[in-house]
Design a protein around this motif. Structure first.
Motif, PDB file in Angstrom:
ATOM      1  N   GLU A   1       0.833  -1.203   0.000  1.00 57.98           N
ATOM      2  CA  GLU A   1       0.000   0.000   0.000  1.00 57.98           C
ATOM      3  C   GLU A   1       0.871   1.257   0.000  1.00 57.98           C
ATOM      4  O   GLU A   1       0.589   2.229  -0.701  1.00 57.98           O
ATOM      5  CB  GLU A   1      -0.919  -0.015   1.222  1.00 57.98           C
ATOM      6  CG  GLU A   1      -1.858   1.149   1.275  1.00 57.98           C
ATOM      7  CD  GLU A   1      -2.829   1.100   2.436  1.00 57.98           C
ATOM      8  OE1 GLU A   1      -3.769   1.892   2.408  1.00 57.98           O
ATOM      9  OE2 GLU A   1      -2.643   0.293   3.371  1.00 57.98           O
TER      10      GLU A   1
ATOM     11  N   GLU B   1       0.919   4.205  -2.891  1.00 55.36           N
ATOM     12  CA  GLU B   1       0.650   5.617  -2.637  1.00 55.36           C
ATOM     13  C   GLU B   1       1.836   6.495  -3.036  1.00 55.36           C
ATOM     14  O   GLU B   1       1.657   7.578  -3.590  1.00 55.36           O
ATOM     15  CB  GLU B   1       0.296   5.859  -1.167  1.00 55.36           C
ATOM     16  CG  GLU B   1      -0.139   7.290  -0.922  1.00 55.36           C
ATOM     17  CD  GLU B   1      -0.774   7.525   0.427  1.00 55.36           C
ATOM     18  OE1 GLU B   1      -0.710   8.680   0.894  1.00 55.36           O
ATOM     19  OE2 GLU B   1      -1.350   6.585   1.017  1.00 55.36           O
ATOM     20  N   TYR B   2       3.036   6.025  -2.803  1.00 55.41           N
ATOM     21  CA  TYR B   2       4.239   6.768  -3.210  1.00 55.41           C
ATOM     22  C   TYR B   2       4.233   6.985  -4.723  1.00 55.41           C
ATOM     23  O   TYR B   2       4.480   8.088  -5.212  1.00 55.41           O
ATOM     24  CB  TYR B   2       5.486   6.007  -2.756  1.00 55.41           C
ATOM     25  CG  TYR B   2       6.782   6.683  -3.097  1.00 55.41           C
ATOM     26  CD1 TYR B   2       7.255   7.745  -2.326  1.00 55.41           C
ATOM     27  CD2 TYR B   2       7.550   6.257  -4.170  1.00 55.41           C
ATOM     28  CE1 TYR B   2       8.466   8.365  -2.633  1.00 55.41           C
ATOM     29  CE2 TYR B   2       8.752   6.866  -4.486  1.00 55.41           C
ATOM     30  CZ  TYR B   2       9.204   7.925  -3.708  1.00 55.41           C
ATOM     31  OH  TYR B   2      10.391   8.536  -4.012  1.00 55.41           O
TER      32      TYR B   2
ATOM     33  N   ARG C   1       1.257   9.439  -5.691  1.00 52.90           N
ATOM     34  CA  ARG C   1       1.509  10.840  -5.332  1.00 52.90           C
ATOM     35  C   ARG C   1       2.596  11.466  -6.201  1.00 52.90           C
ATOM     36  O   ARG C   1       2.581  12.662  -6.460  1.00 52.90           O
ATOM     37  CB  ARG C   1       1.898  10.950  -3.866  1.00 52.90           C
ATOM     38  CG  ARG C   1       0.733  10.749  -2.927  1.00 52.90           C
ATOM     39  CD  ARG C   1       1.129  11.045  -1.483  1.00 52.90           C
ATOM     40  NE  ARG C   1       0.009  10.890  -0.600  1.00 52.90           N
ATOM     41  CZ  ARG C   1      -0.948  11.792  -0.435  1.00 52.90           C
ATOM     42  NH1 ARG C   1      -0.908  12.922  -1.100  1.00 52.90           N
ATOM     43  NH2 ARG C   1      -1.948  11.566   0.397  1.00 52.90           N
TER      44      ARG C   1
ATOM     45  N   ASP D   1       2.119  16.306  -2.239  1.00 54.42           N
ATOM     46  CA  ASP D   1       1.529  16.084  -0.914  1.00 54.42           C
ATOM     47  C   ASP D   1       0.121  16.674  -0.841  1.00 54.42           C
ATOM     48  O   ASP D   1      -0.374  17.007   0.224  1.00 54.42           O
ATOM     49  CB  ASP D   1       2.424  16.630   0.198  1.00 54.42           C
ATOM     50  CG  ASP D   1       2.636  18.139   0.101  1.00 54.42           C
ATOM     51  OD1 ASP D   1       2.096  18.772  -0.832  1.00 54.42           O
ATOM     52  OD2 ASP D   1       3.333  18.681   0.964  1.00 54.42           O
TER      53      ASP D   1
ATOM     54  N   ASP E   1      -4.186  16.541  -2.023  1.00 50.45           N
ATOM     55  CA  ASP E   1      -5.240  15.519  -2.005  1.00 50.45           C
ATOM     56  C   ASP E   1      -5.166  14.587  -3.209  1.00 50.45           C
ATOM     57  O   ASP E   1      -5.359  13.381  -3.096  1.00 50.45           O
ATOM     58  CB  ASP E   1      -6.622  16.174  -1.975  1.00 50.45           C
ATOM     59  CG  ASP E   1      -6.952  16.797  -0.629  1.00 50.45           C
ATOM     60  OD1 ASP E   1      -6.263  16.478   0.360  1.00 50.45           O
ATOM     61  OD2 ASP E   1      -7.901  17.592  -0.574  1.00 50.45           O
TER      62      ASP E   1
ATOM     63  N   TYR F   1      -2.180   1.883  10.719  1.00 50.19           N
ATOM     64  CA  TYR F   1      -1.245   3.006  10.747  1.00 50.19           C
ATOM     65  C   TYR F   1      -1.152   3.667  12.123  1.00 50.19           C
ATOM     66  O   TYR F   1      -0.268   4.474  12.345  1.00 50.19           O
ATOM     67  CB  TYR F   1      -1.578   4.014   9.646  1.00 50.19           C
ATOM     68  CG  TYR F   1      -1.285   3.403   8.292  1.00 50.19           C
ATOM     69  CD1 TYR F   1       0.018   3.207   7.879  1.00 50.19           C
ATOM     70  CD2 TYR F   1      -2.316   2.964   7.474  1.00 50.19           C
ATOM     71  CE1 TYR F   1       0.307   2.605   6.668  1.00 50.19           C
ATOM     72  CE2 TYR F   1      -2.041   2.364   6.257  1.00 50.19           C
ATOM     73  CZ  TYR F   1      -0.731   2.186   5.856  1.00 50.19           C
ATOM     74  OH  TYR F   1      -0.449   1.587   4.664  1.00 50.19           O
TER      75      TYR F   1
ATOM     76  N   ARG G   1      -6.559   0.399  -3.803  1.00 48.12           N
ATOM     77  CA  ARG G   1      -6.255   1.828  -3.908  1.00 48.12           C
ATOM     78  C   ARG G   1      -6.627   2.352  -5.295  1.00 48.12           C
ATOM     79  O   ARG G   1      -6.677   1.610  -6.250  1.00 48.12           O
ATOM     80  CB  ARG G   1      -4.756   2.065  -3.665  1.00 48.12           C
ATOM     81  CG  ARG G   1      -4.245   1.650  -2.289  1.00 48.12           C
ATOM     82  CD  ARG G   1      -4.887   2.409  -1.146  1.00 48.12           C
ATOM     83  NE  ARG G   1      -4.573   3.815  -1.151  1.00 48.12           N
ATOM     84  CZ  ARG G   1      -3.598   4.381  -0.465  1.00 48.12           C
ATOM     85  NH1 ARG G   1      -2.842   3.660   0.328  1.00 48.12           N
ATOM     86  NH2 ARG G   1      -3.387   5.666  -0.546  1.00 48.12           N
TER      87      ARG G   1
ATOM     88  N   ARG H   1      -8.813  10.487  -4.257  1.00 51.09           N
ATOM     89  CA  ARG H   1      -7.735  11.062  -3.438  1.00 51.09           C
ATOM     90  C   ARG H   1      -6.573  10.076  -3.349  1.00 51.09           C
ATOM     91  O   ARG H   1      -6.778   8.874  -3.238  1.00 51.09           O
ATOM     92  CB  ARG H   1      -8.222  11.375  -2.020  1.00 51.09           C
ATOM     93  CG  ARG H   1      -9.153  12.526  -1.883  1.00 51.09           C
ATOM     94  CD  ARG H   1      -9.535  12.812  -0.427  1.00 51.09           C
ATOM     95  NE  ARG H   1      -9.856  11.617   0.339  1.00 51.09           N
ATOM     96  CZ  ARG H   1      -9.048  11.073   1.261  1.00 51.09           C
ATOM     97  NH1 ARG H   1      -7.892  11.609   1.545  1.00 51.09           N
ATOM     98  NH2 ARG H   1      -9.412   9.983   1.906  1.00 51.09           N
ATOM     99  N   SER H   2      -5.374  10.577  -3.351  1.00 56.61           N
ATOM    100  CA  SER H   2      -4.189   9.711  -3.273  1.00 56.61           C
ATOM    101  C   SER H   2      -4.190   8.845  -2.022  1.00 56.61           C
ATOM    102  O   SER H   2      -3.632   7.753  -2.023  1.00 56.61           O
ATOM    103  CB  SER H   2      -2.914  10.558  -3.313  1.00 56.61           C
ATOM    104  OG  SER H   2      -2.840  11.271  -4.528  1.00 56.61           O
ATOM    105  N   ALA H   3      -4.805   9.303  -0.950  1.00 57.42           N
ATOM    106  CA  ALA H   3      -4.819   8.549   0.307  1.00 57.42           C
ATOM    107  C   ALA H   3      -6.043   7.648   0.457  1.00 57.42           C
ATOM    108  O   ALA H   3      -6.143   6.902   1.432  1.00 57.42           O
ATOM    109  CB  ALA H   3      -4.760   9.518   1.489  1.00 57.42           C
TER     110      ALA H   3
ATOM    111  N   ARG I   1      -8.575   4.622   0.438  1.00 55.42           N
ATOM    112  CA  ARG I   1      -8.342   3.181   0.480  1.00 55.42           C
ATOM    113  C   ARG I   1      -9.656   2.457   0.687  1.00 55.42           C
ATOM    114  O   ARG I   1     -10.623   3.009   1.183  1.00 55.42           O
ATOM    115  CB  ARG I   1      -7.321   2.827   1.564  1.00 55.42           C
ATOM    116  CG  ARG I   1      -7.681   3.285   2.945  1.00 55.42           C
ATOM    117  CD  ARG I   1      -6.495   3.346   3.908  1.00 55.42           C
ATOM    118  NE  ARG I   1      -5.763   2.134   4.077  1.00 55.42           N
ATOM    119  CZ  ARG I   1      -5.820   1.359   5.155  1.00 55.42           C
ATOM    120  NH1 ARG I   1      -6.602   1.671   6.173  1.00 55.42           N
ATOM    121  NH2 ARG I   1      -5.097   0.265   5.229  1.00 55.42           N
TER     122      ARG I   1
END
Length: 170
Positions: A6, A10-11, A14, A18, A20, A77, A99, A111-113, A115
């Motif tokens: 995960e 995300e890395y 993105r 940094d 949304d 997390y 994702r 959104r990149s975050a 899940r």
């Protein structure tokens, strides 16, 4: 080849940002970068029809949810590793992390975050896929083989002539 964790996913999504979304915080850009429930005509689309992220990766958001190798734990997390997390162990459940959002979902899921969890038994869904990663060792072996095959060795020197079409970015 393997599924990304995960954190790796995300890395890559993105791409050094940094915000949304990898294109910023503007919701007005959704259609430029992703397929979602408002522009997809209720179907999956061929990869690469929308603009890529800053690193040139297409369809990191929208089109299909992408499987990650991590098992899903909503609280991971808060207690897990903070640097290069590998996700919780299998005993945390039967669902994998997904994702990226998908063609059938609201664009806020882009959104990149964002899940989602999905049971592995649901793999036949039309809104999921995967992005495979090549391990660094495999990539180095392939590159080394490509380079060595173009060297001419003698007892006193080595000469390398690389063809113009050799793709070192593979």
């Amino acid at each position: 080849y393997r599924l990304p964790t995960e954190a790796e996913w995300e890395y890559a999504c993105r791409a050094g940002t940094d915000t949304d979304f990898f294109w910023g915080n503007s919701e007005s850009e959704w259609d430029k970068y992703a397929w979602h429930d408002r522009n997809s005509d209720d179907q999956v689309h061929v990869v690469g029809q929308r603009s890529p992220n800053p690193w040139g990766l297409y369809d990191m958001t929208g089109n299909v949810w992408e499987w990650c190798s991590d098992w899903y734990d909503a609280d991971y997390y808060s207690f897990g590793e903070q640097t290069n997390p590998r996700g919780p162990k299998r005993e945390y459940g039967e669902s994998r992390v997904m994702r990226g959002g998908a063609w059938a979902y609201d664009p806020v899921r882009l959104r990149s975050a964002a899940r989602l969890k999905l049971r592995c038994s649901a793999i036949n869904t039309k809104a999921c896929s995967w992005r495979k990663l090549m391990s660094m060792i495999t990539a180095l072996i392939k590159l080394t083989y490509q380079l060595i095959s173009h060297f001419e060795f003698t007892t006193k020197s080595a000469r390398c002539t690389l063809p113009a079409d050799l793709d070192l970015d593979q």
